[in-house]
Motif scaffolding. Structure first.
Motif, PDB file in Angstrom:
ATOM      1  N   LEU A 132       0.935  -1.235   0.020  1.00 30.07           N
ATOM      2  CA  LEU A 132      -0.110   0.221   0.062  1.00 30.07           C
ATOM      3  C   LEU A 132       0.830   1.081   0.037  1.00 30.07           C
ATOM      4  CD1 LEU A 132      -2.728   1.008   0.188  1.00 30.07           C
ATOM      5  CD2 LEU A 132      -2.681   1.216   2.736  1.00 30.07           C
ATOM      6  N   ARG A 133       1.938   1.124   0.890  1.00 31.26           N
ATOM      7  CA  ARG A 133       2.974   2.391   0.766  1.00 31.26           C
ATOM      8  C   ARG A 133       3.402   2.452  -0.436  1.00 31.26           C
ATOM      9  NH1 ARG A 133       5.600   0.832   4.765  1.00 31.26           N
ATOM     10  NH2 ARG A 133       7.365   0.138   3.625  1.00 31.26           N
ATOM     11  N   ARG A 135       2.758   1.627  -3.510  1.00 33.50           N
ATOM     12  CA  ARG A 135       1.761   1.952  -4.535  1.00 33.50           C
ATOM     13  C   ARG A 135       1.305   3.621  -4.246  1.00 33.50           C
ATOM     14  NH1 ARG A 135      -4.511  -0.406  -4.959  1.00 33.50           N
ATOM     15  NH2 ARG A 135      -5.125   1.068  -6.684  1.00 33.50           N
ATOM     16  N   SER A 136       1.147   4.140  -2.975  1.00 26.72           N
ATOM     17  CA  SER A 136       1.039   5.435  -2.969  1.00 26.72           C
ATOM     18  C   SER A 136       2.214   6.331  -3.426  1.00 26.72           C
ATOM     19  CB  SER A 136       0.470   5.755  -1.538  1.00 26.72           C
ATOM     20  OG  SER A 136       1.469   5.542  -0.460  1.00 26.72           O
ATOM     21  N   GLN A 137       3.314   5.874  -2.775  1.00 25.44           N
ATOM     22  CA  GLN A 137       4.558   6.513  -3.178  1.00 25.44           C
ATOM     23  C   GLN A 137       4.733   6.480  -4.644  1.00 25.44           C
ATOM     24  OE1 GLN A 137       6.707   8.154  -1.462  1.00 25.44           O
ATOM     25  NE2 GLN A 137       5.577   7.912   0.333  1.00 25.44           N
ATOM     26  N   LEU A 139       2.520   6.255  -7.109  1.00 20.04           N
ATOM     27  CA  LEU A 139       1.551   7.012  -7.605  1.00 20.04           C
ATOM     28  C   LEU A 139       1.663   8.657  -7.455  1.00 20.04           C
ATOM     29  CD1 LEU A 139      -1.214   7.388  -9.042  1.00 20.04           C
ATOM     30  CD2 LEU A 139      -2.320   7.160  -6.844  1.00 20.04           C
ATOM     31  N   ARG A 140       2.255   8.932  -6.422  1.00 22.30           N
ATOM     32  CA  ARG A 140       2.593  10.432  -6.208  1.00 22.30           C
ATOM     33  C   ARG A 140       3.825  10.778  -7.239  1.00 22.30           C
ATOM     34  NH1 ARG A 140       0.921  15.202  -6.402  1.00 22.30           N
ATOM     35  NH2 ARG A 140       2.182  16.585  -5.340  1.00 22.30           N
ATOM     36  N   ASP A 153      -5.044   6.492 -10.860  1.00 21.25           N
ATOM     37  CA  ASP A 153      -4.641   5.631  -9.946  1.00 21.25           C
ATOM     38  C   ASP A 153      -3.643   4.623 -10.698  1.00 21.25           C
ATOM     39  OD1 ASP A 153      -4.588   3.897  -7.731  1.00 21.25           O
ATOM     40  OD2 ASP A 153      -6.589   3.039  -7.927  1.00 21.25           O
TER      41      ASP A 153
END
Length: 162
Positions: A132-133, A135-137, A139-140, A153
């Protein structure tokens, strides 16, 4: 001697049916009032057209999106006695009008993903929330390269650590 008292049998008191009828009338009025309150939207939310079934059976239209596939990435990870590899494959969910723009800068996206993934160590993947971390990093970073509002996304299609 014994007193001989004549016991007079008591007559049962007849109950009035008036409270029964009043209770029945009040129950019917309460049920009717409750139905009116729910159907008119006073209680339980309002329905624009007054019918609940019409909104429940009609799904909302899907957003106008497209998917841009990112080339698979193979990364060697450090932090262990033996060499471990990460195989990553993903797709970008983009707004349909921006699909060509995102595909045009895909080499930059791959570069950003490579740079971030190579900086990670094996211990970074031990946490249950690591994916999860990660993926968010990613994506940003991708949104910074492509521009705000174009990529919605990052979909992880393959994430294999061996």
């Amino acid at each position: 001697m014994a007193d001989a008292v004549a016991e007079v049998p008591e007559e049962p008191i007849k109950s009035s049916k008036k409270p029964l009828f009043i209770g029945l009338i009040l129950a019917l009025l309460g049920a009717g009032g409750g139905y009116f309150a729910v159907s008119s939207g006073l209680v339980g939310g309002s329905h624009e057209d007054g019918s609940h079934n019409a909104t429940a059976t009609t799904p909302q239209a899907l957003p106008d999106i497209a998917f841009v596939e990112v080339e698979p990435i193979m990364i060697s990870l450090s932090g262990s006695d033996r060499v471990r590899h990460l195989r990553f494959r993903g797709q970008l969910e983009v707004e349909a009008p921006y699909q060509k723009d995102v595909a045009h800068v895909l080499p930059r996206v791959t570069d950003v993903m490579n740079s971030y993934l190579r900086a990670l160590e094996l211990k970074d993947f031990e946490d249950p929330a690591a994916l999860l971390r990660l993926r968010s990093q990613l994506l940003r970073r991708i949104q910074l390269v492509v521009g705000e509002g174009r990529v919605r996304d990052l979909l992880i299609m393959e994430f294999v650590l061996n």
